[in-house]
Design a protein around this motif. Sequence first.
Motif, PDB file in Angstrom:
ATOM      1  N   TYR A  51       0.830  -1.203   0.000  1.00  0.00           N
ATOM      2  CA  TYR A  51       0.000   0.000   0.000  1.00  0.00           C
ATOM      3  C   TYR A  51       0.867   1.257   0.000  1.00  0.00           C
ATOM      4  O   TYR A  51       0.641   2.184  -0.780  1.00  0.00           O
ATOM      5  CB  TYR A  51      -0.921   0.008   1.220  1.00  0.00           C
ATOM      6  N   ALA A  52       1.865   1.288   0.884  1.00  0.00           N
ATOM      7  CA  ALA A  52       2.745   2.454   0.965  1.00  0.00           C
ATOM      8  C   ALA A  52       3.486   2.676  -0.352  1.00  0.00           C
ATOM      9  O   ALA A  52       3.595   3.804  -0.842  1.00  0.00           O
ATOM     10  CB  ALA A  52       3.741   2.275   2.114  1.00  0.00           C
ATOM     11  N   LEU A  53       3.990   1.592  -0.941  1.00  0.00           N
ATOM     12  CA  LEU A  53       4.718   1.714  -2.211  1.00  0.00           C
ATOM     13  C   LEU A  53       3.799   2.191  -3.325  1.00  0.00           C
ATOM     14  O   LEU A  53       4.224   2.972  -4.200  1.00  0.00           O
ATOM     15  CB  LEU A  53       5.349   0.366  -2.579  1.00  0.00           C
ATOM     16  N   ASP A  54       2.554   1.750  -3.323  1.00  0.00           N
ATOM     17  CA  ASP A  54       1.607   2.195  -4.347  1.00  0.00           C
ATOM     18  C   ASP A  54       1.319   3.688  -4.223  1.00  0.00           C
ATOM     19  O   ASP A  54       1.210   4.397  -5.239  1.00  0.00           O
ATOM     20  CB  ASP A  54       0.304   1.401  -4.254  1.00  0.00           C
ATOM     21  N   VAL A  55       1.189   4.181  -2.986  1.00  0.00           N
ATOM     22  CA  VAL A  55       0.953   5.615  -2.782  1.00  0.00           C
ATOM     23  C   VAL A  55       2.160   6.421  -3.269  1.00  0.00           C
ATOM     24  O   VAL A  55       2.016   7.408  -4.002  1.00  0.00           O
ATOM     25  CB  VAL A  55       0.672   5.921  -1.298  1.00  0.00           C
ATOM     26  N   ILE A  56       3.356   5.984  -2.884  1.00  0.00           N
ATOM     27  CA  ILE A  56       4.559   6.686  -3.332  1.00  0.00           C
ATOM     28  C   ILE A  56       4.701   6.555  -4.846  1.00  0.00           C
ATOM     29  O   ILE A  56       5.118   7.506  -5.526  1.00  0.00           O
ATOM     30  CB  ILE A  56       5.803   6.124  -2.614  1.00  0.00           C
ATOM     31  N   GLY A  57       4.328   5.394  -5.387  1.00  0.00           N
ATOM     32  CA  GLY A  57       4.369   5.199  -6.836  1.00  0.00           C
ATOM     33  C   GLY A  57       3.475   6.175  -7.579  1.00  0.00           C
ATOM     34  O   GLY A  57       3.831   6.660  -8.655  1.00  0.00           O
ATOM     35  N   ASP A  58       2.304   6.467  -7.013  1.00  0.00           N
ATOM     36  CA  ASP A  58       1.418   7.465  -7.632  1.00  0.00           C
ATOM     37  C   ASP A  58       2.100   8.831  -7.678  1.00  0.00           C
ATOM     38  O   ASP A  58       2.000   9.562  -8.682  1.00  0.00           O
ATOM     39  CB  ASP A  58       0.112   7.570  -6.848  1.00  0.00           C
ATOM     40  N   ASP A  59       2.796   9.174  -6.591  1.00  0.00           N
ATOM     41  CA  ASP A  59       3.501  10.467  -6.565  1.00  0.00           C
ATOM     42  C   ASP A  59       4.629  10.498  -7.590  1.00  0.00           C
ATOM     43  O   ASP A  59       4.835  11.500  -8.280  1.00  0.00           O
ATOM     44  CB  ASP A  59       4.075  10.728  -5.168  1.00  0.00           C
ATOM     45  N   MET A  60       5.385   9.404  -7.699  1.00  0.00           N
ATOM     46  CA  MET A  60       6.492   9.360  -8.654  1.00  0.00           C
ATOM     47  C   MET A  60       5.977   9.349 -10.095  1.00  0.00           C
ATOM     48  O   MET A  60       6.599   9.915 -10.994  1.00  0.00           O
ATOM     49  CB  MET A  60       7.370   8.143  -8.398  1.00  0.00           C
ATOM     50  N   ALA A  61       4.831   8.716 -10.312  1.00  0.00           N
ATOM     51  CA  ALA A  61       4.216   8.725 -11.643  1.00  0.00           C
ATOM     52  C   ALA A  61       3.787  10.150 -12.017  1.00  0.00           C
ATOM     53  O   ALA A  61       3.967  10.599 -13.157  1.00  0.00           O
ATOM     54  CB  ALA A  61       3.019   7.774 -11.682  1.00  0.00           C
ATOM     55  N   TYR A  62       3.215  10.845 -11.061  1.00  0.00           N
ATOM     56  CA  TYR A  62       2.824  12.239 -11.291  1.00  0.00           C
ATOM     57  C   TYR A  62       4.058  13.092 -11.572  1.00  0.00           C
ATOM     58  O   TYR A  62       4.057  13.938 -12.478  1.00  0.00           O
ATOM     59  CB  TYR A  62       2.066  12.775 -10.076  1.00  0.00           C
TER      60      TYR A  62
END
Length: 204
Positions: free
Chosen positions: A70-81
């Motif tokens: 879950y944490a990696l997915d949230v950070i992944g959304d930020d890095m994708a943005y």
Amino acid sequence: YDIKPLPHDHVYFKMCVELAKTVRSYTGDDRMMFYNIFSPLFNLSRYLNDSSELFTVYDLMQQDPDAVKYALDVIGDDMAYLAKLVMTEGTADGIYFSVNNCQRVIPLAQYEKYVTPSEVKVLEAANELGEYQILHICGYHGAQNYLAAYRDYPAAVFNWAVHVEGVSLTEGKAMFGGKPIIGGFDQMPGGLINVGNKEDIQKF
């Protein structure tokens, strides 16, 4: 589960865009520019190292792998943005995406289940805006990786530390489906790039 996405107007995003614009102002438009983005796993690991906690991502994964995912997915959304921002407002041609699977501490099957989705997400976001993403499989200070974990990542170019991994350019090119490759020099103390002269490096 308490990790939340950064607001899109966060100063971090603004400063990254300004950095990309500044670099572009020096390079001009006649050469390609790639913006270095670190993986969600690296960002989470760095946070844990900089905090008062004494846990590693692997420790936490043993307790609750779904929470780590879950944490990696949230950070992944930020890095994708971020990838999209630096390729639009920052005018980068693509990203130089740095990944590392923790000195093979996280078993390959766990890595692919809990970590890979957050990393692929970033590359896919960048691919919506351009076709030239570089995957940097970081062998910093001799850290080894499961190179096979990355063979299907949607990158155009693959880069790894040839000496650290013990995988030649020829072997790596086959592993990554014949895509363009960049083999990293040995950057450890005493390595050729560190002590060799120009002629030695060119010969190698």
